[in-house]
Design a protein around this motif. Sequence first.
Motif, PDB file in Angstrom:
ATOM      1  N   LYS A 200       0.319  -1.419  -0.191  1.00 55.46           N
ATOM      2  CA  LYS A 200      -0.129   0.101  -0.049  1.00 55.46           C
ATOM      3  C   LYS A 200       1.123   1.178   0.236  1.00 55.46           C
ATOM      4  O   LYS A 200      -0.219   2.790  -0.629  1.00 55.46           O
ATOM      5  CB  LYS A 200      -0.799  -0.310   1.486  1.00 55.46           C
ATOM      6  N   THR A 202       3.680   1.624  -2.087  1.00 51.05           N
ATOM      7  CA  THR A 202       3.586   1.828  -2.697  1.00 51.05           C
ATOM      8  C   THR A 202       2.948   1.901  -3.950  1.00 51.05           C
ATOM      9  O   THR A 202       3.178   0.282  -4.558  1.00 51.05           O
ATOM     10  CB  THR A 202       5.711   1.508  -3.104  1.00 51.05           C
ATOM     11  N   PRO A 203       1.594   2.075  -3.860  1.00 55.88           N
ATOM     12  CA  PRO A 203       0.576   1.099  -4.642  1.00 55.88           C
ATOM     13  C   PRO A 203       0.965   1.613  -7.009  1.00 55.88           C
ATOM     14  O   PRO A 203       0.345   0.835  -7.346  1.00 55.88           O
ATOM     15  CB  PRO A 203      -0.445   2.319  -4.802  1.00 55.88           C
ATOM     16  N   ASP A 204       1.903   2.793  -7.235  1.00 53.47           N
ATOM     17  CA  ASP A 204       2.416   2.251  -8.831  1.00 53.47           C
ATOM     18  C   ASP A 204       2.718   1.327  -8.706  1.00 53.47           C
ATOM     19  O   ASP A 204       3.123   0.640 -10.366  1.00 53.47           O
ATOM     20  CB  ASP A 204       2.716   3.607  -8.561  1.00 53.47           C
ATOM     21  N   ASN A 205       3.473   0.569  -8.099  1.00 56.02           N
ATOM     22  CA  ASN A 205       4.701  -0.527  -8.058  1.00 56.02           C
ATOM     23  C   ASN A 205       3.821  -1.766  -8.406  1.00 56.02           C
ATOM     24  O   ASN A 205       4.215  -3.131  -8.884  1.00 56.02           O
ATOM     25  CB  ASN A 205       5.638  -0.422  -7.047  1.00 56.02           C
TER      26      ASN A 205
END
Length: 205
Positions: A200, A202-205
């Motif tokens: 949560k 780093t949601p872009d990863n």
Amino acid sequence: MAAMSLVLRAAAAWGARRAASGAAGGAHLPWLGGASRLPGTVVAKGRKTHDTLVQFSAPVRHSSSHGKRMFIIKATEFYDTRFLNLLRFYVFLTGIPVAIFITYVNIFIGEAELAEIPEGYIPEYWEYYKHPISRWIARYLLDPPEKNYEKEMAVLHLEAKKTQMRLMELEARRLMRQRGDGPWYHYETPDKNLVDNSMKSTPDN
């Protein structure tokens, strides 16, 4: 079979007599002389005499019951006979020595006689049996009465414990229904420290 054999013999005799009469009249009716002959017969002709009928008979083998022997197909009795023979053998193999031993004990040893117990002597439990074989079995093969008593008491103790446990279980169920309490099924809440929240951050990863 015997009746059929008699019928065939009677028919053959009648045919022979008919052939003989036909051979005698063959001089007057030559076309009937050979027609009335039966298979297995020969007409012997002489110079000055009439034709003579000679009959040849083939030997037929019969059994002692005066009938034809028949080969009857039936199921094999080998295994039944073998089983009975082995059963008889092993019964005699064990029964004869046992019978001899029991006869020897009854004749030369005999049964015990009732007598007074000497003062200060405590008889063994196997001495109360009358027959010597019963004494030996009770002494070396069976358990003593004290041991049997203890085993029976242990069984009664276990059954009493089971009865007490069943009564306690019934009482616990009654209280659970009355109070609405009991070991209900539920899922334990896991600890929050075990939850992984790194995805949560780093949601872009």
